[in-house]
Design a protein around this motif. Structure first.
Motif, PDB file in Angstrom:
ATOM      1  N   VAL A 193       0.857  -1.187   0.000  1.00 50.35           N
ATOM      2  CA  VAL A 193       0.000   0.000   0.000  1.00 50.35           C
ATOM      3  C   VAL A 193       0.887   1.228   0.000  1.00 50.35           C
ATOM      4  O   VAL A 193       1.755   1.377   0.871  1.00 50.35           O
ATOM      5  CB  VAL A 193      -0.931   0.034   1.227  1.00 50.35           C
ATOM      6  N   GLU A 194       0.696   2.097  -0.977  1.00 48.98           N
ATOM      7  CA  GLU A 194       1.475   3.337  -1.066  1.00 48.98           C
ATOM      8  C   GLU A 194       0.662   4.499  -0.509  1.00 48.98           C
ATOM      9  O   GLU A 194      -0.500   4.691  -0.875  1.00 48.98           O
ATOM     10  CB  GLU A 194       1.843   3.637  -2.514  1.00 48.98           C
ATOM     11  N   VAL A 195       1.282   5.274   0.374  1.00 52.15           N
ATOM     12  CA  VAL A 195       0.687   6.504   0.901  1.00 52.15           C
ATOM     13  C   VAL A 195       1.560   7.658   0.450  1.00 52.15           C
ATOM     14  O   VAL A 195       2.711   7.801   0.896  1.00 52.15           O
ATOM     15  CB  VAL A 195       0.582   6.475   2.441  1.00 52.15           C
ATOM     16  N   ASN A 196       1.042   8.472  -0.459  1.00 52.25           N
ATOM     17  CA  ASN A 196       1.813   9.575  -1.009  1.00 52.25           C
ATOM     18  C   ASN A 196       0.847  10.520  -1.726  1.00 52.25           C
ATOM     19  O   ASN A 196      -0.059  10.048  -2.410  1.00 52.25           O
ATOM     20  CB  ASN A 196       2.873   9.068  -1.992  1.00 52.25           C
ATOM     21  N   PRO A 197       1.028  11.831  -1.598  1.00 48.44           N
ATOM     22  CA  PRO A 197       0.119  12.752  -2.299  1.00 48.44           C
ATOM     23  C   PRO A 197       0.225  12.692  -3.813  1.00 48.44           C
ATOM     24  O   PRO A 197      -0.689  13.129  -4.518  1.00 48.44           O
ATOM     25  CB  PRO A 197       0.548  14.133  -1.776  1.00 48.44           C
ATOM     26  N   VAL A 198       1.340  12.162  -4.332  1.00 49.14           N
ATOM     27  CA  VAL A 198       1.556  12.158  -5.790  1.00 49.14           C
ATOM     28  C   VAL A 198       1.974  10.769  -6.260  1.00 49.14           C
ATOM     29  O   VAL A 198       2.409   9.923  -5.476  1.00 49.14           O
ATOM     30  CB  VAL A 198       2.639  13.183  -6.193  1.00 49.14           C
ATOM     31  N   ASP A 199       1.840  10.542  -7.563  1.00 45.65           N
ATOM     32  CA  ASP A 199       2.322   9.293  -8.152  1.00 45.65           C
ATOM     33  C   ASP A 199       3.845   9.222  -8.027  1.00 45.65           C
ATOM     34  O   ASP A 199       4.550  10.241  -8.087  1.00 45.65           O
ATOM     35  CB  ASP A 199       1.935   9.214  -9.633  1.00 45.65           C
ATOM     36  N   THR A 200       4.350   7.996  -7.887  1.00 44.75           N
ATOM     37  CA  THR A 200       5.791   7.774  -7.780  1.00 44.75           C
ATOM     38  C   THR A 200       6.180   6.592  -8.654  1.00 44.75           C
ATOM     39  O   THR A 200       5.340   5.957  -9.295  1.00 44.75           O
ATOM     40  CB  THR A 200       6.197   7.470  -6.321  1.00 44.75           C
ATOM     41  N   ALA A 201       7.464   6.269  -8.639  1.00 45.78           N
ATOM     42  CA  ALA A 201       7.936   5.112  -9.388  1.00 45.78           C
ATOM     43  C   ALA A 201       7.350   3.810  -8.853  1.00 45.78           C
ATOM     44  O   ALA A 201       7.293   2.805  -9.570  1.00 45.78           O
ATOM     45  CB  ALA A 201       9.459   5.056  -9.335  1.00 45.78           C
ATOM     46  N   LEU A 202       6.894   3.811  -7.609  1.00 48.04           N
ATOM     47  CA  LEU A 202       6.308   2.614  -7.014  1.00 48.04           C
ATOM     48  C   LEU A 202       4.861   2.395  -7.431  1.00 48.04           C
ATOM     49  O   LEU A 202       4.376   1.256  -7.431  1.00 48.04           O
ATOM     50  CB  LEU A 202       6.385   2.706  -5.487  1.00 48.04           C
ATOM     51  N   THR A 203       4.165   3.452  -7.784  1.00 46.02           N
ATOM     52  CA  THR A 203       2.716   3.389  -7.997  1.00 46.02           C
ATOM     53  C   THR A 203       2.260   2.221  -8.868  1.00 46.02           C
ATOM     54  O   THR A 203       1.308   1.514  -8.506  1.00 46.02           O
ATOM     55  CB  THR A 203       2.208   4.728  -8.568  1.00 46.02           C
ATOM     56  N   PRO A 204       2.911   1.938 -10.008  1.00 45.36           N
ATOM     57  CA  PRO A 204       2.436   0.826 -10.840  1.00 45.36           C
ATOM     58  C   PRO A 204       2.532  -0.538 -10.162  1.00 45.36           C
ATOM     59  O   PRO A 204       1.874  -1.495 -10.595  1.00 45.36           O
ATOM     60  CB  PRO A 204       3.351   0.887 -12.076  1.00 45.36           C
ATOM     61  N   HIS A 205       3.345  -0.636  -9.104  1.00 47.66           N
ATOM     62  CA  HIS A 205       3.567  -1.929  -8.449  1.00 47.66           C
ATOM     63  C   HIS A 205       2.757  -2.076  -7.159  1.00 47.66           C
ATOM     64  O   HIS A 205       2.782  -3.156  -6.552  1.00 47.66           O
ATOM     65  CB  HIS A 205       5.055  -2.093  -8.135  1.00 47.66           C
TER      66      HIS A 205
END
Length: 251
Positions: free
Chosen positions: A218-230
């Protein structure tokens, strides 16, 4: 923040073992400048990259020591936010792995499994590597002075210059830190990735270790990152807002 997916809430609240990977965004919410933020005052003359290398240390130890001492004293003015506190209060097993060099997780009440990039407050001798207790000689409670230039203390064991316990460019990670982190993500029921860009290696590979073993990420971040697709789930919010809701007990 929008309503959270009920399936996500069930996942985050029911997991028995949670591994949390935190990056600069986690501390930035408390007012800690990110590493690459431009300096202020006297320090605006140098980029952080110029001061975070073994070569810089050998060239001008007073300059490097003073910059890190200024950063350590700056930490005294900030406090853990609601996200830090939510992690510390979460029941069950919580393993915190952080790329941050501050002590906000510890001050909130969490035990940190690994500081991947070291700690501003874990001073050691640059020659014999012996840990050095800052409480005896350093006044970290003093106001951060942007113009001070101080000489590094001497190690009582060998007389070498005391250095900050952070990982500089070109240096290895602290012994065992990456191994502990990899074990924690592989054995978790859930991995939370909070406030990191997903670009800095080898920390960026850790969520992929979890994903490869079928552990929900689970990603918690205000913006998309390199992790988002995974990531299995993404929460587009800041940690101080999202973590208390994600980790709240069932009603």
């Amino acid at each position: 923040m929008e309503d959270l997916d009920p399936d996500l809430l069930d996942l985050t609240r029911s997991a028995r073992t949670v591994t949390v990977l935190t990056g600069a965004g986690m501390s930035a919410e408390s007012g800690v400048p990110t590493f690459r933020d431009p300096g202020t005052g006297w320090w605006a003359r140098w980029s952080p990259e110029e001061l975070a290398t073994p070569e810089a240390w050998e060239s001008d130890r007073e300059l490097v020591w003073s910059w890190y001492l200024w950063r350590a004293r700056t930490l005294r003015a900030v406090r853990p936010h609601a996200g830090h506190l939510a992690l510390a209060r979460r029941t069950g097993r919580v393993h915190v792995v952080t790329q941050n060099v501050d002590d906000l997780h510890e001050r909130a009440g969490s035990e940190v499994l690994a500081h991947l990039h070291g700690s501003l407050l874990a001073f050691r001798c640059s020659v014999c590597e012996r840990p050095w207790d800052a409480s005896e000689e350093l006044r970290l409670d003093l106001p951060a002075d942007e113009h001070a230039r101080e000489r590094p203390p001497e190690c009582p064991a060998c007389g070498g210059a005391v250095r900050p316990g952070v990982v500089w460019f070109g240096e290895p990670l602290p012994p065992g830190a990456l191994e502990r982190a990899a074990d924690a993500v592989a054995e978790a029921d859930l991995v939370l990735v909070v406030g990191t860009s997903g670009l800095v290696q080898p920390a960026a590979s850790l969520p992929l270790v979890a994903a490869g073993r079928g552990v929900p990420v689970v990603e918690v971040n205000p913006v998309d990152t390199a992790l988002t697709p995974h990531a299995d789930h993404t929460v587009r919010a800041r940690a101080a807002e999202a973590l208390p809701r994600l980790l709240a007990r069932r009603r």
